[in-house]
Write a protein that holds these residues in place. Structure first.
Motif, PDB file in Angstrom:
ATOM      1  N   SER A  18      -9.783  45.916 -49.194  1.00 61.32           N
ATOM      2  CA  SER A  18     -10.159  45.317 -47.920  1.00 61.32           C
ATOM      3  C   SER A  18      -9.576  46.133 -46.776  1.00 61.32           C
ATOM      4  CB  SER A  18      -9.650  43.870 -47.823  1.00 61.32           C
ATOM      5  OG  SER A  18     -10.229  43.075 -48.826  1.00 61.32           O
ATOM      6  N   LEU A  19     -10.248  46.103 -45.642  1.00 60.02           N
ATOM      7  CA  LEU A  19      -9.787  46.803 -44.446  1.00 60.02           C
ATOM      8  C   LEU A  19      -9.899  45.868 -43.257  1.00 60.02           C
ATOM      9  CD1 LEU A  19      -8.960  49.524 -43.038  1.00 60.02           C
ATOM     10  CD2 LEU A  19     -11.396  49.803 -42.540  1.00 60.02           C
ATOM     11  N   THR A  20      -8.857  45.821 -42.446  1.00 56.44           N
ATOM     12  CA  THR A  20      -8.883  45.032 -41.221  1.00 56.44           C
ATOM     13  C   THR A  20      -8.982  45.956 -40.023  1.00 56.44           C
ATOM     14  OG1 THR A  20      -7.648  43.190 -42.176  1.00 56.44           O
ATOM     15  CG2 THR A  20      -7.617  43.393 -39.783  1.00 56.44           C
ATOM     16  N   ILE A  21      -9.956  45.691 -39.167  1.00 53.58           N
ATOM     17  CA  ILE A  21     -10.203  46.475 -37.964  1.00 53.58           C
ATOM     18  C   ILE A  21      -9.739  45.661 -36.760  1.00 53.58           C
ATOM     19  CG2 ILE A  21     -11.951  47.631 -36.556  1.00 53.58           C
ATOM     20  CD1 ILE A  21     -13.691  47.689 -39.148  1.00 53.58           C
ATOM     21  N   GLN A  22      -9.012  46.300 -35.874  1.00 55.72           N
ATOM     22  CA  GLN A  22      -8.500  45.617 -34.689  1.00 55.72           C
ATOM     23  C   GLN A  22      -9.292  46.016 -33.453  1.00 55.72           C
ATOM     24  OE1 GLN A  22      -4.319  46.429 -34.277  1.00 55.72           O
ATOM     25  NE2 GLN A  22      -3.830  45.693 -36.319  1.00 55.72           N
ATOM     26  N   CYS A  23      -9.466  45.067 -32.558  1.00 54.72           N
ATOM     27  CA  CYS A  23     -10.167  45.302 -31.299  1.00 54.72           C
ATOM     28  C   CYS A  23      -9.340  44.723 -30.165  1.00 54.72           C
ATOM     29  CB  CYS A  23     -11.548  44.645 -31.352  1.00 54.72           C
ATOM     30  SG  CYS A  23     -12.485  44.773 -29.808  1.00 54.72           S
ATOM     31  N   GLN A  24      -9.027  45.562 -29.192  1.00 56.02           N
ATOM     32  CA  GLN A  24      -8.207  45.155 -28.049  1.00 56.02           C
ATOM     33  C   GLN A  24      -8.982  45.406 -26.756  1.00 56.02           C
ATOM     34  OE1 GLN A  24      -4.668  44.009 -28.083  1.00 56.02           O
ATOM     35  NE2 GLN A  24      -5.422  43.409 -26.062  1.00 56.02           N
ATOM     36  N   VAL A  25      -9.037  44.399 -25.880  1.00 56.62           N
ATOM     37  CA  VAL A  25      -9.719  44.524 -24.588  1.00 56.62           C
ATOM     38  C   VAL A  25      -8.660  44.551 -23.488  1.00 56.62           C
ATOM     39  CG1 VAL A  25     -11.530  43.589 -23.103  1.00 56.62           C
ATOM     40  CG2 VAL A  25     -11.602  43.161 -25.559  1.00 56.62           C
ATOM     41  N   ASP A  26      -8.921  45.297 -22.427  1.00 53.13           N
ATOM     42  CA  ASP A  26      -7.911  45.473 -21.379  1.00 53.13           C
ATOM     43  C   ASP A  26      -7.870  44.314 -20.393  1.00 53.13           C
ATOM     44  OD1 ASP A  26      -9.487  47.618 -18.855  1.00 53.13           O
ATOM     45  OD2 ASP A  26     -10.283  45.951 -20.016  1.00 53.13           O
ATOM     46  N   SER A  27      -8.718  43.304 -20.567  1.00 54.93           N
ATOM     47  CA  SER A  27      -8.696  42.135 -19.706  1.00 54.93           C
ATOM     48  C   SER A  27      -9.199  40.935 -20.502  1.00 54.93           C
ATOM     49  CB  SER A  27      -9.571  42.363 -18.468  1.00 54.93           C
ATOM     50  OG  SER A  27     -10.904  42.634 -18.861  1.00 54.93           O
ATOM     51  N   GLN A  28      -8.931  39.755 -19.994  1.00 53.15           N
ATOM     52  CA  GLN A  28      -9.382  38.553 -20.684  1.00 53.15           C
ATOM     53  C   GLN A  28     -10.901  38.437 -20.584  1.00 53.15           C
ATOM     54  OE1 GLN A  28      -7.186  35.190 -19.177  1.00 53.15           O
ATOM     55  NE2 GLN A  28      -5.343  35.728 -20.296  1.00 53.15           N
ATOM     56  N   VAL A  29     -11.531  38.184 -21.711  1.00 51.28           N
ATOM     57  CA  VAL A  29     -12.982  38.089 -21.748  1.00 51.28           C
ATOM     58  C   VAL A  29     -13.386  36.807 -22.447  1.00 51.28           C
ATOM     59  CG1 VAL A  29     -13.419  40.569 -21.663  1.00 51.28           C
ATOM     60  CG2 VAL A  29     -13.095  39.455 -23.876  1.00 51.28           C
ATOM     61  N   THR A  30     -14.558  36.321 -22.092  1.00 55.85           N
ATOM     62  CA  THR A  30     -15.038  35.079 -22.678  1.00 55.85           C
ATOM     63  C   THR A  30     -15.543  35.301 -24.099  1.00 55.85           C
ATOM     64  OG1 THR A  30     -15.692  34.384 -20.466  1.00 55.85           O
ATOM     65  CG2 THR A  30     -16.595  33.130 -22.314  1.00 55.85           C
ATOM     66  N   MET A  31     -16.377  36.324 -24.248  1.00 56.87           N
ATOM     67  CA  MET A  31     -17.073  36.530 -25.518  1.00 56.87           C
ATOM     68  C   MET A  31     -16.631  37.846 -26.149  1.00 56.87           C
ATOM     69  SD  MET A  31     -19.044  33.867 -25.270  1.00 56.87           S
ATOM     70  CE  MET A  31     -20.264  34.073 -26.568  1.00 56.87           C
ATOM     71  N   PRO A  71      -7.196  35.381 -31.935  1.00 54.82           N
ATOM     72  CA  PRO A  71      -6.060  34.544 -31.536  1.00 54.82           C
ATOM     73  C   PRO A  71      -5.924  34.335 -30.032  1.00 54.82           C
ATOM     74  CG  PRO A  71      -5.326  36.742 -32.131  1.00 54.82           C
ATOM     75  CD  PRO A  71      -6.782  36.676 -32.480  1.00 54.82           C
ATOM     76  N   ASN A  72      -6.503  35.227 -29.215  1.00 53.00           N
ATOM     77  CA  ASN A  72      -6.413  35.058 -27.760  1.00 53.00           C
ATOM     78  C   ASN A  72      -7.635  35.694 -27.098  1.00 53.00           C
ATOM     79  OD1 ASN A  72      -5.881  37.922 -27.401  1.00 53.00           O
ATOM     80  ND2 ASN A  72      -3.816  37.503 -28.180  1.00 53.00           N
ATOM     81  N   LEU A  73      -7.619  35.771 -25.768  1.00 52.01           N
ATOM     82  CA  LEU A  73      -8.803  36.213 -25.024  1.00 52.01           C
ATOM     83  C   LEU A  73      -8.931  37.727 -24.908  1.00 52.01           C
ATOM     84  CD1 LEU A  73      -8.827  33.562 -22.145  1.00 52.01           C
ATOM     85  CD2 LEU A  73     -10.330  33.682 -24.129  1.00 52.01           C
ATOM     86  N   THR A  74      -8.017  38.476 -25.525  1.00 54.34           N
ATOM     87  CA  THR A  74      -8.088  39.943 -25.418  1.00 54.34           C
ATOM     88  C   THR A  74      -8.103  40.644 -26.765  1.00 54.34           C
ATOM     89  OG1 THR A  74      -5.678  40.222 -25.318  1.00 54.34           O
ATOM     90  CG2 THR A  74      -6.831  39.882 -23.216  1.00 54.34           C
ATOM     91  N   PHE A  75      -8.042  39.931 -27.872  1.00 57.41           N
ATOM     92  CA  PHE A  75      -7.843  40.565 -29.170  1.00 57.41           C
ATOM     93  C   PHE A  75      -8.648  39.868 -30.261  1.00 57.41           C
ATOM     94  CE2 PHE A  75      -5.523  43.329 -31.938  1.00 57.41           C
ATOM     95  CZ  PHE A  75      -5.303  42.632 -33.111  1.00 57.41           C
ATOM     96  N   SER A  76      -9.181  40.691 -31.184  1.00 59.18           N
ATOM     97  CA  SER A  76      -9.897  40.154 -32.326  1.00 59.18           C
ATOM     98  C   SER A  76      -9.749  41.121 -33.497  1.00 59.18           C
ATOM     99  CB  SER A  76     -11.376  39.950 -31.999  1.00 59.18           C
ATOM    100  OG  SER A  76     -12.094  39.470 -33.124  1.00 59.18           O
ATOM    101  N   THR A  77      -9.868  40.587 -34.710  1.00 64.49           N
ATOM    102  CA  THR A  77      -9.887  41.434 -35.891  1.00 64.49           C
ATOM    103  C   THR A  77     -11.088  41.085 -36.756  1.00 64.49           C
ATOM    104  OG1 THR A  77      -8.546  39.992 -37.303  1.00 64.49           O
ATOM    105  CG2 THR A  77      -7.362  41.593 -35.944  1.00 64.49           C
TER     106      THR A  77
END
Lengths: 115, 108
Positions: A18-31, A71-77
């Motif tokens: 399995s592989l987990t990919i991380q995504c980080q946004v520089d500001s809070q986003v809705t979607m 877990p929050n408005l700027t990060f997803s995996t």
């Protein structure tokens, strides 16, 4: 606009892992969204990552294979589980800014090769 | 079901040779039509959003137009650096449905 980063940028994995990919946004986003782009193909939506609740999956994609966290408005995996060579693709994260424009901005992608 | 069809699949132009890319769509309740540029090994880069028939937007050598059934991306006097895949997407609700893309190659 939004600036989006992804980790890793590429990986080569063995079948069954399995592989987990991380995504980080520089500001809070809705979607936030996860897409797959198979070689030479266009983008296909995997799921919408919802903050504080389960992701919403598109037809053909299931949570057991592609578990998603937000877990929050700027990060997803996105995790690609029990991989097979058919999972070799580019995986892209996008963030949608709510409002009149509703534009989705994309990360650079994660190129996954499964041997 | 929302559908987006782009044509041609590939287009070769000489530098300075203007042309147009087509995006035909079928969608219930169009919220917006988006054009993106994608370079090899990179994520799509946002170009334009069009919301209603008759709308036009321009950026450098690119001009996007929208009718009730299709959108055109006009490229005026292209340069080799315009070579990329151009993606069209329609939005109904929160999700985007993408077309197959047009791969543009501009030769010097």
């Amino acid at each position: 606009s939004a600036v989006i980063s992804q980790k890793p940028s590429r990986d080569i994995c063995q079948r069954g892992t399995s592989l987990t990919i991380q995504c980080q946004v520089d500001s809070q986003v809705t979607m936030m969204f996860w897409y797959r782009q198979q070689p030479g193909q266009s983008l296909t939506l995997i799921a919408t990552a919802n903050q504080g609740s389960e992701a919403t999956y598109e037809s053909g994609f299931v949570i057991d294979k592609f578990p998603i966290s937000r877990p929050n408005l700027t990060f997803s995996t996105l995790t690609v589980s029990n991989m097979s060579p058919e999972d070799s693709s580019i995986y892209l994260c996008s963030a949608g800014l709510a409002g009149p424009t509703d534009t989705q901005y994309f990360g650079p992608g994660t190129r996954l090769t499964v041997l | 079901e929302d559908q987006v069809t782009q044509s041609p699949e590939a287009l070769r132009l000489q530098e300075g040779e203007s042309s147009s890319l087509n995006c035909s769509y079928t969608v219930s309740g169009l919220r917006g039509l988006f054009w993106y540029r994608q370079d090899p090994g990179k994520g799509p880069e946002f170009l334009f959003t069009l919301y209603s028939a008759g709308e036009e937007k321009e950026k450098e050598r690119l001009k996007a137009t929208l009718t009730k059934k299709e959108s055109f991306l006009h490229i005026t006097a292209p340069k080799p650096e315009d070579s990329a895949t151009y993606l069209c997407a329609v939005q109904a609700g929160n999700m985007l449905t993408f077309g197959g893309g047009t791969r543009l190659m501009v030769k010097p």
